[in-house]
Design a protein around this motif. Structure first.
Motif, mmCIF file in Angstrom:
data_model
loop_
_atom_site.group_PDB
_atom_site.id
_atom_site.type_symbol
_atom_site.label_atom_id
_atom_site.label_comp_id
_atom_site.label_asym_id
_atom_site.label_seq_id
_atom_site.Cartn_x
_atom_site.Cartn_y
_atom_site.Cartn_z
ATOM 1 N N ALA A 80 30.468 32.981 48.325
ATOM 2 C CA ALA A 80 30.773 34.412 48.356
ATOM 3 C C ALA A 80 32.231 34.643 48.729
ATOM 4 O O ALA A 80 32.892 35.523 48.172
ATOM 5 N N ARG A 81 32.741 33.836 49.661
ATOM 6 C CA ARG A 81 34.153 33.990 50.036
ATOM 7 C C ARG A 81 35.059 33.631 48.859
ATOM 8 O O ARG A 81 36.092 34.275 48.655
ATOM 9 N N LEU A 87 38.415 37.978 43.413
ATOM 10 C CA LEU A 87 38.495 39.406 43.107
ATOM 11 C C LEU A 87 39.716 40.043 43.768
ATOM 12 O O LEU A 87 40.400 40.885 43.175
ATOM 13 N N ILE A 88 39.988 39.634 44.995
ATOM 14 C CA ILE A 88 41.176 40.145 45.676
ATOM 15 C C ILE A 88 42.435 39.697 44.941
ATOM 16 O O ILE A 88 43.391 40.462 44.776
ATOM 17 N N TRP A 124 49.776 42.223 49.435
ATOM 18 C CA TRP A 124 48.531 42.950 49.161
ATOM 19 C C TRP A 124 47.323 42.030 49.355
ATOM 20 O O TRP A 124 46.348 42.398 50.028
ATOM 21 N N ASN A 125 47.379 40.856 48.754
ATOM 22 C CA ASN A 125 46.265 39.909 48.881
ATOM 23 C C ASN A 125 46.037 39.501 50.327
ATOM 24 O O ASN A 125 44.892 39.398 50.788
ATOM 25 N N PHE A 126 47.128 39.266 51.057
ATOM 26 C CA PHE A 126 47.002 38.847 52.449
ATOM 27 C C PHE A 126 46.301 39.919 53.278
ATOM 28 O O PHE A 126 45.393 39.608 54.067
ATOM 29 N N LEU A 127 46.701 41.175 53.100
ATOM 30 C CA LEU A 127 46.106 42.251 53.885
ATOM 31 C C LEU A 127 44.615 42.400 53.593
ATOM 32 O O LEU A 127 43.808 42.578 54.518
ATOM 33 N N LEU A 128 44.224 42.300 52.326
ATOM 34 C CA LEU A 128 42.806 42.411 51.987
ATOM 35 C C LEU A 128 42.011 41.208 52.479
ATOM 36 O O LEU A 128 40.883 41.347 52.974
#
Length: 405
Positions: free
Chosen positions: A268-269, A275-276, A312-316
């Protein structure tokens, strides 16, 4: 849970006489009631519990308190003449919100209340009717269920106490969302947003719980997976006194909690990571458009715009996938490592494409697709291991080295 974060105070005798001459033996049933500035509700709540709890039901009430008002003092005064034990576990740090309070109460039932058979969780504002406590436990004993949920959404139940169409819509939407995300874990639970339920202490693995916000039933159902679940109807009441603690901030914590629960397994991760990563194309392309329209050459603009996607990816990822592991490294260390891995992906992808085309004779498009999949898997594994490595792993490694030396 460290002992300096809370201090238990026994406010009434754990074994007291009751009218029929028997004795209440603390420990069989523990009611866990989280409180935050509920002083105006305590007297009425304990009075109704005293009227509702039968003499044959061994019971203790444990308040887990995060209050900044006189709630603990009100509990102490109200508890003096009750035929059951009342205790307060006051937390100096409200870690995990209401869900965290319940978990600390559950941990206390394992540490000092080893005889507890059932845990009943309810609110202090009297929206959960106290007279249903014996019915919840009795239903569990009759049916052999591990979890008994008080539901507003089965015949005989009602959400009447939800104030306004907005709260009704939010509650219904949250229910549909959670049941859609966890169809197997929530099978048989019509009201996963209920905060009123009874659960056998033996099936609660408290150490595995990582609550965030106020929906502790969802946490328990997903992580502990009770074998048998049943429900009893209840009518959600108006608050006796005070105001609701629900807020937009709690709503955001609830969504973050859903994401953390849904991403609990490696597969799932990995899906969430992908997706992120896809969503990162949006800020990347927007930044590229801004930079090129400002006159920057497209090559340095590509490199700079890629950093917008990385951020962006890091924050999500921080918020949705690895929230519970952020404490293992300083944020600057995490973002530095993440940025290095994300940019190294570009350097690795081009040689891989050349290898697939030149050595194995693949077409460019298929070679590019395979390189993307390969670098994605490697980047996910490297991110999890090198950026969010759990501290326990490092501790065990150091311990093993010490033992060998």
């Amino acid at each position: 849970m460290s002992e300096d974060l809370w201090t238990p105070h026994a406010l009434s005798d754990p074994e007291v006489s009751i009218p029929d001459g028997g004795e209440v033996v603390a420990g069989s049933v523990t009611l866990i009631i989280p409180t935050f500035n509920e002083a105006g509700n305590i007297d009425e709540l304990l009075s109704r519990l005293a009227d509702s709890l039968p003499a044959h039901l061994p019971c203790e009430v444990l308040f887990v308190d995060d209050s900044t008002d006189e709630t603990p003092a009100v509990i102490e005064k109200a508890a003096l003449d009750l035929p059951f034990r009342v205790s307060v576990l006051h937390r100096e740090s409200a870690t995990g919100g209401l869900g965290g309070a319940v978990v600390e109460g559950v941990l206390a039932t394992g540490e000092e209340r080893a005889g507890t058979d059932w845990i009943v969780v309810m609110d202090a504002d009297l929206q959960h009717p106290p007279h249903l406590v014996p019915e919840l436990v009795g239903e569990g004993e009759r049916t052999g269920a591990d979890l008994v949920v008080a539901s507003r959404y089965i015949p005989g139940g009602s959400r009447a106490g939800l104030a306004g169409s907005y709260r009704i819509a939010v509650s219904r939407g949250a229910t549909w969302l959670t049941k859609g995300l966890f169809p197997r874990a929530l099978r048989g639970i019509s009201d996963p947003m209920s905060g009123f339920f009874a659960m056998r202490r033996a099936v609660v693995t408290a150490d595995a719980l990582k609550p965030l916000g106020y929906k502790i039933l969802l946490e328990l159902a997903v992580r502990c997976r009770p074998a048998k679940v049943t429900e009893v109807p209840f009518v959600f009441q108006d608050r006796f006194r005070g105001e609701s603690k629900s807020s937009a901030r709690e709503g955001m914590r609830f969504l973050a909690h859903l994401a953390a629960l849904r991403s609990a397994t490696p597969l799932a991760r990995m899906i969430g990571f992908g997706l992120i990563g896809l969503s990162g194309f949006v800020p990347n392309l927007f930044a590229l458009w801004l930079l090129t329209h400002a006159g920057m050459h497209y090559l340095p603009a590509e490199i700079a715009a890629n950093q917008a996607g990385v951020l962006w990816n890091f924050l999500l990822i921080e918020t949705l996938l690895f929230r519970d592991r952020r404490r293992h490294r300083h944020w600057a260390d995490r973002i530095g490592r993440f940025a290095v891995l994300a940019n190294a992906d570009l350097l690795l992808r081009i040689p891989l494409i050349a290898l697939f085309v030149g050595r194995f004779g693949m077409q460019v498009l298929s070679a590019t697709a395979l390189a993307l999949v390969t670098t994605f898997v490697l980047r996910f594994a490297a991110t999890e291991a090198l950026v969010y490595l759990p501290r326990t792993t490092r501790t065990r490694t150091r311990a093993a080295r010490t033992t060998r030396s």
